[in-house]
Each structure stands twice: as structure tokens, then as C-alpha cells.
Design an enzyme around this catalytic site. Sequence first.
Site, short mmCIF file in Angstrom:
data_model
loop_
_atom_site.label_atom_id
_atom_site.label_comp_id
_atom_site.label_asym_id
_atom_site.label_seq_id
_atom_site.Cartn_x
_atom_site.Cartn_y
_atom_site.Cartn_z
N HIS A 200 -7.32 -4.81 9.94
CA HIS A 200 -7.01 -4.54 8.53
C HIS A 200 -5.73 -5.24 8.11
O HIS A 200 -4.83 -5.48 8.91
CB HIS A 200 -7.00 -3.03 8.22
CG HIS A 200 -5.83 -2.25 8.73
ND1 HIS A 200 -5.93 -0.95 9.17
CD2 HIS A 200 -4.52 -2.58 8.88
CE1 HIS A 200 -4.75 -0.52 9.54
NE2 HIS A 200 -3.86 -1.49 9.37
N ASP B 95 0.81 -1.21 0.00
CA ASP B 95 0.00 0.00 0.00
C ASP B 95 0.85 1.27 0.00
O ASP B 95 2.06 1.23 0.22
CB ASP B 95 -0.96 0.01 1.20
CG ASP B 95 -0.31 -0.50 2.49
OD1 ASP B 95 0.93 -0.53 2.57
OD2 ASP B 95 -1.05 -0.87 3.41
N ASN C 137 -7.70 -2.99 14.03
CA ASN C 137 -9.09 -3.29 13.67
C ASN C 137 -9.16 -4.49 12.72
O ASN C 137 -10.20 -4.75 12.13
CB ASN C 137 -9.75 -2.06 13.03
CG ASN C 137 -9.02 -1.60 11.78
OD1 ASN C 137 -8.05 -2.23 11.33
ND2 ASN C 137 -9.48 -0.50 11.19
N GLU D 147 -9.66 -1.88 5.12
CA GLU D 147 -10.31 -1.62 6.41
C GLU D 147 -11.58 -2.45 6.54
O GLU D 147 -12.10 -2.96 5.54
CB GLU D 147 -10.67 -0.12 6.49
CG GLU D 147 -9.47 0.83 6.37
CD GLU D 147 -8.63 0.90 7.64
OE1 GLU D 147 -8.65 -0.04 8.47
OE2 GLU D 147 -7.93 1.91 7.81
#
Length: 245
Positions: free
Chosen positions: A138, A67, A136, A143
Site C-alpha cells: 500500500h 492520510d 502489502n 490498500e
Amino acid sequence: MRIYCGKDYEGASRIAANIISAQVIMKPDCVLGLATGSTPIGTYEQLIKWYEKGDLDFSAVHSINLDEYRGLKPDNDQSYRYFMNTHLFDSINIDKKNTFVPDGTEPDADKACKDYDEIIRSHGGIDLQVLGLGHNGHIGFNEPADSFCKGTQCVKLAESTISANARFFASADEVPKEAYTMGIGSIMQAKKVIVIVSGEGKAEIVKKAFLGPVTPQVPASILQLHNDVILVGDEAALAEYYKAV
Ligand code: F6R
């Protein structure tokens, strides 16, 4: 899934580096999927040490990163390209032309994503994908969402991700709000996946991701369906997982 536990961050980093080294030795022209973030830094440091000892040769390796922040130039010291150069590429004999990070400067999101998917496709996919794990759940910057995204996508970063990453910027306001990320489909197509986790802050999400239901609300949970996943962690990060099994 295979699990390897190191005593602490350094121990886990050494195990992860060993697995990456084995891949590079067994297939010198392999395609490595690489991650940024604080977790893999120790792994990269170890790989650099072994390279300097003459034990590793990256000259034929290609790498494809997960990313990049949308809008950051490669020379911005918070860009993931800059991170990869400074934490790994500048210190090993990989040919930078063979290293790929999404183009954060491409304003046309569709083009940026299509171009990146074409890079992944033209390399024949990824041999070993290195992943960290967000608090979380990810992976990459995929996400929590209502569905799993197949290809590269432009994402709005979750507030929790922005605050977690604010530690690298002058303030949370300066953290870019969007990123380009490799899709879950491409990650799942990697032949082998190694997830590196460290610290008690990751203990709950490790348990949820690898023992909880498979759901796009916890993107990493899909890795339960991959047939060659290696989870490498330190005792603190694996504690809740071990208590639950
Ligand atoms: C980084 C990435 C992210 C991180 C995750 C964990 O390229 O894709 O998914 O792996 O946010 O970050 P750290 O390691 O900083 O806890």
C-alpha cells in the site's frame, strides 16, 4: 527510477532528507506531500537538525499529508495530524495554516474526500511526494484492490495493516478500521516521488512493487509508470531488489 542505498536506517534517512532539502532550497514555496509511519521519522529528524543549523527555511512551504484515520481528532496522540506536529511541524518554521492532513473528524466521507481533493487541486498539485511502503504494497492507505483509485477515498484498512499499526495502540482492537487517503491518481500526478524503505521486512515487497507486474493488487507497483521516482532504502530493504536485477 533512481535508487539510492544508505548503509542503514540513518544513512537512508540522511539521503531522503537531502532530497527533500534540495526541493525546499530550489523552490522555497514548494508543495510537499508528506507521509507518516515509522520510516520517515529519521528523515524528519534530519530535516529538523538542518533547520536548526539555519540551512533550511520552511516558511513558504505548504504540505499535504497522505492520510488520516477516520474518527480520530487532531489532538489524539495516534492521529496523523498529531504525528506530523510532534515529529516535524512543531520543530520547524512551517506555518501550520499551510499544512494539510485529511479531516478525520468529518463524518461525511464524500465531503471529507472532495474537500481534500480541492485542497490538492487548489495548490496546483504536489512538487515532491514522500511515500513509505506498506508490507502489502500500500501507498498512503490505498490498500490492494481491484482497481487504482484516482482521488481521495475512504478505505477499510486491511487486516495486515491493522496488525502492523497495532504497535502504536494499546491493542489491535483500538486501531481505527477506516481511513481517508489521498488517491493513487493524485500521488501519480506529483512531479517527483520519493519512496523511503527500511529494514529486511520490506525487502520482498520492494522487489514485488518495483520489479513485478503493475497491478492494483500491489498499489505501489503503479509507481513504475511515474517518470520521476526516487527509491531510497537501506541495504536490508533493497537486498532482494538488488539480487533480482
Ligand atoms: C503513512 C502511510 C503508509 C505508510 C506505510 C509504511 O502516512 O501512508 O502508507 O507509509 O504503512 O509504514 P511504516 O513506515 O511504519 O513501515
